[in-house]
Design an enzyme around this catalytic site. Structure first.
Site, PDB file in Angstrom:
ATOM      1  N   GLN A   1     -83.407  61.853 -32.414  1.00 24.81           N
ATOM      2  CA  GLN A   1     -83.907  60.859 -33.374  1.00 24.81           C
ATOM      3  C   GLN A   1     -82.750  60.322 -34.205  1.00 24.81           C
ATOM      4  O   GLN A   1     -82.928  59.399 -34.987  1.00 24.81           O
ATOM      5  CB  GLN A   1     -84.933  61.502 -34.307  1.00 24.81           C
TER       6      GLN A   1
ATOM      7  N   GLY B   1     -83.661  70.994 -35.929  1.00 30.99           N
ATOM      8  CA  GLY B   1     -83.336  70.235 -37.142  1.00 30.99           C
ATOM      9  C   GLY B   1     -84.182  69.014 -37.389  1.00 30.99           C
ATOM     10  O   GLY B   1     -83.676  67.986 -37.834  1.00 30.99           O
TER      11      GLY B   1
ATOM     12  N   HIS C   1     -84.372  56.552 -31.498  1.00 29.17           N
ATOM     13  CA  HIS C   1     -84.414  55.694 -32.696  1.00 29.17           C
ATOM     14  C   HIS C   1     -83.208  54.757 -32.773  1.00 29.17           C
ATOM     15  O   HIS C   1     -82.897  54.232 -33.835  1.00 29.17           O
ATOM     16  CB  HIS C   1     -84.512  56.548 -33.968  1.00 29.17           C
TER      17      HIS C   1
ATOM     18  N   ASP D   1     -76.584  58.624 -35.142  1.00 29.27           N
ATOM     19  CA  ASP D   1     -75.132  58.871 -35.083  1.00 29.27           C
ATOM     20  C   ASP D   1     -74.705  59.158 -33.635  1.00 29.27           C
ATOM     21  O   ASP D   1     -75.536  59.298 -32.736  1.00 29.27           O
ATOM     22  CB  ASP D   1     -74.743  60.028 -36.024  1.00 29.27           C
TER      23      ASP D   1
HETATM   24  P1  OAD Z   1     -85.947  65.130 -41.927  1.00 30.97           P
HETATM   25  O1  OAD Z   1     -85.066  64.894 -43.103  1.00 30.97           O
HETATM   26  O2  OAD Z   1     -87.367  64.733 -42.030  1.00 30.97           O
HETATM   27  O3  OAD Z   1     -85.905  66.675 -41.530  1.00 30.97           O
HETATM   28  C1  OAD Z   1     -84.698  67.377 -41.392  1.00 30.97           C
HETATM   29  C2  OAD Z   1     -85.018  68.811 -41.026  1.00 30.97           C
HETATM   30  O4  OAD Z   1     -83.795  69.482 -40.799  1.00 30.97           O
HETATM   31  C3  OAD Z   1     -85.763  69.598 -42.134  1.00 30.97           C
HETATM   32  O5  OAD Z   1     -86.863  70.302 -41.578  1.00 30.97           O
HETATM   33  C4  OAD Z   1     -84.697  70.556 -42.671  1.00 30.97           C
HETATM   34  O6  OAD Z   1     -85.247  71.801 -43.077  1.00 30.97           O
HETATM   35  C5  OAD Z   1     -83.822  70.746 -41.456  1.00 30.97           C
HETATM   36  N1  OAD Z   1     -82.427  71.074 -41.770  1.00 30.97           N
HETATM   37  C6  OAD Z   1     -81.670  70.668 -42.811  1.00 30.97           C
HETATM   38  N2  OAD Z   1     -80.423  71.161 -42.741  1.00 30.97           N
HETATM   39  C7  OAD Z   1     -80.379  71.914 -41.614  1.00 30.97           C
HETATM   40  C8  OAD Z   1     -79.371  72.699 -40.972  1.00 30.97           C
HETATM   41  N3  OAD Z   1     -78.144  72.808 -41.470  1.00 30.97           N
HETATM   42  N4  OAD Z   1     -79.695  73.333 -39.831  1.00 30.97           N
HETATM   43  C9  OAD Z   1     -80.936  73.230 -39.285  1.00 30.97           C
HETATM   44  N5  OAD Z   1     -81.923  72.516 -39.847  1.00 30.97           N
HETATM   45  C10 OAD Z   1     -81.665  71.861 -40.986  1.00 30.97           C
HETATM   46  O7  OAD Z   1     -85.229  64.407 -40.671  1.00 30.97           O
HETATM   47  P2  OAD Z   1     -85.837  64.069 -39.241  1.00 30.97           P
HETATM   48  O8  OAD Z   1     -86.845  65.072 -38.842  1.00 30.97           O
HETATM   49  O9  OAD Z   1     -84.699  63.819 -38.333  1.00 30.97           O
HETATM   50  O10 OAD Z   1     -86.472  57.771 -38.590  1.00 30.97           O
HETATM   51  O11 OAD Z   1     -86.550  62.697 -39.524  1.00 30.97           O
HETATM   52  C11 OAD Z   1     -87.188  62.044 -38.456  1.00 30.97           C
HETATM   53  C12 OAD Z   1     -87.075  60.556 -38.631  1.00 30.97           C
HETATM   54  O12 OAD Z   1     -87.518  60.189 -39.934  1.00 30.97           O
HETATM   55  C13 OAD Z   1     -85.668  60.016 -38.585  1.00 30.97           C
HETATM   56  O13 OAD Z   1     -85.209  59.766 -37.279  1.00 30.97           O
HETATM   57  C14 OAD Z   1     -85.759  58.749 -39.363  1.00 30.97           C
HETATM   58  C15 OAD Z   1     -86.551  59.294 -40.523  1.00 30.97           C
HETATM   59  O14 OAD Z   1     -87.211  58.405 -41.293  1.00 30.97           O
HETATM   60  C16 OAD Z   1     -86.273  56.456 -38.807  1.00 30.97           C
HETATM   61  O15 OAD Z   1     -85.488  56.032 -39.636  1.00 30.97           O
HETATM   62  C17 OAD Z   1     -87.105  55.571 -37.941  1.00 30.97           C
END
Ligand code: OAD
Length: 232
Positions: A88, A172, A106, A91
């Site tokens: 998703q 993640g 995405h 980068d």
């Molecule tokens: P989120 O910010 O919603 O979730 C990030 C997840 O990574 C969380 O569950 C954190 O607990 C976890 N996390 C943080 N640091 C970490 C680490 N060092 N190791 C492992 N896990 C870690 O981001 P996404 O799930 O990627 O879409 O969000 C999904 C989509 O929502 C994105 O692609 C973007 C966003 O809005 C669009 O812009 C269309």
């Protein structure tokens, strides 16, 4: 475990210094996603939206892959079966770590898209709304990223690969955003084993057969090392 499909989200790039969206200090706590990540927001204020993505492009260029990205590249090289990374993230840290089978559902911050003719090209550091498309000349350029309300890329192909997977791994991602949040159900329904690697249990953690909590830079290399050792 021949066929492995790996979904990841912002958490895998967090330790490279790229922010997540929904954690404390996440991007969506500082910016209104309706204004910067929807077609309507872009129509209202293209300069604001281009500025938001110009800053993210600069962050991306300044970041380096971390141990989690490197481990997935190692897995692709050494695993005897198929590895597909569906990300998703916009980068390019997987590619810079050496992964080749990476699908950006995405989109990609380093690419530009002409909304008039569909042409794509490498984005300059700074994009502006009146940049002409190199193919058709229209001043309709935008970052090649998928916004809320738009259909993610490669959905048909991704769904097919999920139905063929022996193992589905999610890394993640918070499980907040569909369709990606539904991938675990699709893969599990088709018979795949399922594993979540995340800092904390995601919103969809209960759908996984196994979950492990911790930092991606630790969890992912450990999981890859264990899997490759079993394959010997
Ligand atoms: P989120 O910010 O919603 O979730 C990030 C997840 O990574 C969380 O569950 C954190 O607990 C976890 N996390 C943080 N640091 C970490 C680490 N060092 N190791 C492992 N896990 C870690 O981001 P996404 O799930 O990627 O879409 O969000 C999904 C989509 O929502 C994105 O692609 C973007 C966003 O809005 C669009 O812009 C269309």
């Amino acid at each position: 475990m021949r066929n492995i499909v790996i979904l990841n989200g912002a958490g895998i790039s967090a330790e490279s210094g790229l922010g997540t969206f929904r954690d404390q200090d996440g991007l969506w706590t500082k910016y209104d996603l309706e204004e910067v990540a929807t077609p309507q927001g872009f129509a209202r204020n293209p300069t604001l939206v281009q500025g938001f993505y110009n800053a993210r492009r600069a962050n991306c260029r300044g970041a380096s892959p971390n141990a989690a990205h490197t481990a997935l590249a190692r897995l692709e090289t050494e695993h005897p079966g198929e590895i597909l990374v569906v990300t998703q993230n916009i980068d390019d840290l997987h590619e810079r770590a050496g992964s080749r089978a990476v699908w950006h559902m995405h989109g990609e911050i380093l690419r530009a898209l002409c909304a008039a003719c569909g042409h794509r090209w490498d984005a300059p550091d700074e994009m502006a709304p009146d940049d002409p498309c190199p193919a058709c000349g229209a001043a309709s350029t935008r970052p090649d990223v998928v916004w809320f309300g738009e259909v993610p890329y490669l959905m048909e192909e991704i769904c097919y690969r999920l139905t063929q997977a022996d193992l589905f791994v999610s890394i993640g991602t918070s499980g907040n955003v569909y369709p990606a949040a539904g991938f675990v159900e699709l893969a599990r329904g088709a018979g795949a084993a399922t594993l979540e690697l995340n800092l904390e249990p995601s919103d969809t953690a209960s759908a996984f057969a196994e979950t492990r909590q911790g930092k991606a830079s630790q969890l992912v290399p450990d999981w890859v090392a264990g899997l490759l050792a079993r394959a010997d």
